[in-house]
Design a protein around this motif. Structure first.
Motif, PDB file in Angstrom:
ATOM      1  N   VAL A  24       0.853  -1.175   0.000  1.00 10.57           N
ATOM      2  CA  VAL A  24       0.000   0.000   0.000  1.00 10.57           C
ATOM      3  C   VAL A  24       0.895   1.233   0.000  1.00 10.57           C
ATOM      4  O   VAL A  24       1.699   1.435   0.910  1.00 10.57           O
ATOM      5  CB  VAL A  24      -0.943   0.010   1.221  1.00 10.57           C
ATOM      6  N   GLY A  25       0.759   2.045  -1.048  1.00 10.46           N
ATOM      7  CA  GLY A  25       1.601   3.219  -1.179  1.00 10.46           C
ATOM      8  C   GLY A  25       1.160   4.368  -0.298  1.00 10.46           C
ATOM      9  O   GLY A  25       0.146   4.293   0.410  1.00 10.46           O
ATOM     10  N   ASP A  26       1.911   5.439  -0.377  1.00 13.68           N
ATOM     11  CA  ASP A  26       1.565   6.632   0.387  1.00 13.68           C
ATOM     12  C   ASP A  26       0.211   7.203  -0.030  1.00 13.68           C
ATOM     13  O   ASP A  26      -0.417   7.942   0.730  1.00 13.68           O
ATOM     14  CB  ASP A  26       2.647   7.701   0.206  1.00 13.68           C
ATOM     15  N   ASP A  27      -0.217   6.837  -1.247  1.00 12.70           N
ATOM     16  CA  ASP A  27      -1.514   7.309  -1.730  1.00 12.70           C
ATOM     17  C   ASP A  27      -2.663   6.425  -1.249  1.00 12.70           C
ATOM     18  O   ASP A  27      -3.820   6.639  -1.602  1.00 12.70           O
ATOM     19  CB  ASP A  27      -1.525   7.387  -3.259  1.00 12.70           C
ATOM     20  N   GLY A  28      -2.337   5.389  -0.453  1.00  9.04           N
ATOM     21  CA  GLY A  28      -3.374   4.510   0.075  1.00  9.04           C
ATOM     22  C   GLY A  28      -3.831   3.446  -0.892  1.00  9.04           C
ATOM     23  O   GLY A  28      -4.784   2.715  -0.611  1.00  9.04           O
ATOM     24  N   VAL A  29      -3.167   3.315  -2.031  1.00 13.58           N
ATOM     25  CA  VAL A  29      -3.561   2.366  -3.072  1.00 13.58           C
ATOM     26  C   VAL A  29      -2.720   1.097  -2.969  1.00 13.58           C
ATOM     27  O   VAL A  29      -1.491   1.163  -2.823  1.00 13.58           O
ATOM     28  CB  VAL A  29      -3.405   2.993  -4.469  1.00 13.58           C
ATOM     29  N   ALA A  30      -3.385  -0.066  -3.040  1.00 10.46           N
ATOM     30  CA  ALA A  30      -2.697  -1.360  -2.974  1.00 10.46           C
ATOM     31  C   ALA A  30      -2.223  -1.776  -4.357  1.00 10.46           C
ATOM     32  O   ALA A  30      -2.993  -1.756  -5.319  1.00 10.46           O
ATOM     33  CB  ALA A  30      -3.626  -2.418  -2.393  1.00 10.46           C
ATOM     34  N   ARG A  31      -0.948  -2.146  -4.414  1.00  8.83           N
ATOM     35  CA  ARG A  31      -0.355  -2.601  -5.675  1.00  8.83           C
ATOM     36  C   ARG A  31       0.421  -3.896  -5.423  1.00  8.83           C
ATOM     37  O   ARG A  31       0.771  -4.210  -4.296  1.00  8.83           O
ATOM     38  CB  ARG A  31       0.594  -1.538  -6.227  1.00  8.83           C
ATOM     39  N   CYS A  32       0.725  -4.609  -6.494  1.00  6.00           N
ATOM     40  CA  CYS A  32       1.586  -5.787  -6.395  1.00  6.00           C
ATOM     41  C   CYS A  32       2.885  -5.365  -5.703  1.00  6.00           C
ATOM     42  O   CYS A  32       3.472  -4.323  -6.053  1.00  6.00           O
ATOM     43  CB  CYS A  32       1.892  -6.343  -7.773  1.00  6.00           C
ATOM     44  N   SER A  33       3.358  -6.155  -4.753  1.00  5.77           N
ATOM     45  CA  SER A  33       4.476  -5.719  -3.915  1.00  5.77           C
ATOM     46  C   SER A  33       5.788  -5.574  -4.673  1.00  5.77           C
ATOM     47  O   SER A  33       6.691  -4.873  -4.201  1.00  5.77           O
ATOM     48  CB  SER A  33       4.656  -6.683  -2.743  1.00  5.77           C
ATOM     49  N   TRP A  34       5.919  -6.201  -5.866  1.00  3.65           N
ATOM     50  CA  TRP A  34       7.162  -6.072  -6.621  1.00  3.65           C
ATOM     51  C   TRP A  34       7.412  -4.634  -7.072  1.00  3.65           C
ATOM     52  O   TRP A  34       8.531  -4.267  -7.441  1.00  3.65           O
ATOM     53  CB  TRP A  34       7.194  -7.013  -7.821  1.00  3.65           C
ATOM     54  N   VAL A  35       6.377  -3.803  -7.026  1.00  5.70           N
ATOM     55  CA  VAL A  35       6.521  -2.419  -7.464  1.00  5.70           C
ATOM     56  C   VAL A  35       7.466  -1.641  -6.551  1.00  5.70           C
ATOM     57  O   VAL A  35       8.223  -0.776  -7.003  1.00  5.70           O
ATOM     58  CB  VAL A  35       5.134  -1.725  -7.498  1.00  5.70           C
ATOM     59  N   GLY A  36       7.431  -1.948  -5.258  1.00  4.14           N
ATOM     60  CA  GLY A  36       8.250  -1.197  -4.317  1.00  4.14           C
ATOM     61  C   GLY A  36       7.788   0.249  -4.208  1.00  4.14           C
ATOM     62  O   GLY A  36       6.611   0.553  -4.407  1.00  4.14           O
ATOM     63  N   THR A  37       8.720   1.137  -3.943  1.00  2.00           N
ATOM     64  CA  THR A  37       8.362   2.539  -3.735  1.00  2.00           C
ATOM     65  C   THR A  37       8.878   3.459  -4.840  1.00  2.00           C
ATOM     66  O   THR A  37       8.705   4.669  -4.762  1.00  2.00           O
ATOM     67  CB  THR A  37       8.926   3.034  -2.385  1.00  2.00           C
ATOM     68  N   ASP A  38       9.502   2.889  -5.856  1.00  2.00           N
ATOM     69  CA  ASP A  38      10.020   3.690  -6.960  1.00  2.00           C
ATOM     70  C   ASP A  38       8.873   4.282  -7.773  1.00  2.00           C
ATOM     71  O   ASP A  38       7.971   3.564  -8.217  1.00  2.00           O
ATOM     72  CB  ASP A  38      10.899   2.824  -7.863  1.00  2.00           C
ATOM     73  N   ALA A  39       8.893   5.594  -7.982  1.00  2.00           N
ATOM     74  CA  ALA A  39       7.786   6.282  -8.651  1.00  2.00           C
ATOM     75  C   ALA A  39       7.604   5.823 -10.094  1.00  2.00           C
ATOM     76  O   ALA A  39       6.471   5.636 -10.554  1.00  2.00           O
ATOM     77  CB  ALA A  39       8.006   7.795  -8.605  1.00  2.00           C
ATOM     78  N   GLU A  40       8.694   5.626 -10.832  1.00  2.00           N
ATOM     79  CA  GLU A  40       8.573   5.206 -12.228  1.00  2.00           C
ATOM     80  C   GLU A  40       8.076   3.768 -12.325  1.00  2.00           C
ATOM     81  O   GLU A  40       7.268   3.437 -13.185  1.00  2.00           O
ATOM     82  CB  GLU A  40       9.920   5.345 -12.941  1.00  2.00           C
ATOM     83  N   TYR A  41       8.528   2.902 -11.425  1.00  2.00           N
ATOM     84  CA  TYR A  41       8.041   1.531 -11.404  1.00  2.00           C
ATOM     85  C   TYR A  41       6.547   1.511 -11.075  1.00  2.00           C
ATOM     86  O   TYR A  41       5.782   0.729 -11.635  1.00  2.00           O
ATOM     87  CB  TYR A  41       8.826   0.743 -10.354  1.00  2.00           C
ATOM     88  N   GLN A  42       6.149   2.370 -10.156  1.00  2.00           N
ATOM     89  CA  GLN A  42       4.745   2.469  -9.775  1.00  2.00           C
ATOM     90  C   GLN A  42       3.905   2.920 -10.968  1.00  2.00           C
ATOM     91  O   GLN A  42       2.831   2.363 -11.230  1.00  2.00           O
ATOM     92  CB  GLN A  42       4.613   3.459  -8.620  1.00  2.00           C
TER      93      GLN A  42
END
Length: 210
Positions: A24-42
């Protein structure tokens, strides 16, 4: 639905926040965990990965970049994608097919891309193989898409395969047509990124069905 509505509807419920295969990112949205916190990957996860792609040029680019990715992380390729596009004429097939051994030698000096002779030569070979096809590249690739009806999203990342019968078959077909660096694992990665399969895990806001 407006962009604001879509973002609001993607906010992760409380029970999702404790699952290790979701982040769950800072925006409160759940994503596949492989995304991590990198903005471009997100951004890549949200806008590209798993989105059906049927444009011939874009699919050719993905085939080539997936080949460059072999043995590396996709993030490495993604961050260098602008440089790859510049080096390979925007992956316009006709221009890439016309590249010569002099271009290969020149690109081997280009530190902005992956300087691997075999992969550079494979990109040119793949362009020539694409031009020789008797059908559009997108038609060929999508003919190997597995049936999607009734398919549920994986609940964990461990459920996602590295190779499937379809990616094996696609790999064999492309190799027979003269393509290189198109092994079964690489072709399954292509199927994921080009939306032939949807491997967003259940609970991810991009998953097709929860």
């Amino acid at each position: 639905m407006t962009e604001t509505d879509e973002t609001a509807s993607a906010i992760a419920p409380a029970e999702t926040r404790s699952r290790p295969d979701l982040l769950v990112g800072d925006d409160g949205v759940a994503r596949c965990s492989w995304v991590g916190t990198d903005a471009e990957y997100q951004r890549y996860h949200d806008e590209e990965w798993g989105t059906p792609l049927r444009d011939d040029r874009a699919l050719f680019e993905k085939i080539c970049l997936e080949g460059f990715q072999a043995g590396l992380s996709w993030r490495t390729i993604l961050l260098r994608r602008p440089a790859f596009r510049e080096a390979f004429h925007g992956f316009e097939v006709e221009h890439v097919a016309a590249m010569t051994s002099h271009d290969v030698d020149r690109l081997l000096q280009n530190a902005a891309i992956i300087r691997h002779r075999g992969k550079i030569e494979a990109t040119i070979a793949n362009a020539r193989a694409t031009l020789a096809l008797a059908q559009p590249l997108s038609e060929l690739i999508w003919s190997f898409a597995p049936p999607s009806q009734g398919r549920r999203p994986p609940h964990t990342l461990s459920e996602i395969p590295a190779v499937t019968a379809e990616s094996n078959a696609l790999s064999r077909r492309l190799r027979a047509l003269g393509f290189r660096f198109v092994g079964p694992t690489t072709m399954y990665a292509l199927m994921q990124s080009a939306g032939l399969v949807d491997d967003h895990v259940a609970g991810c806001w991009r998953a097709a069905d929860d």
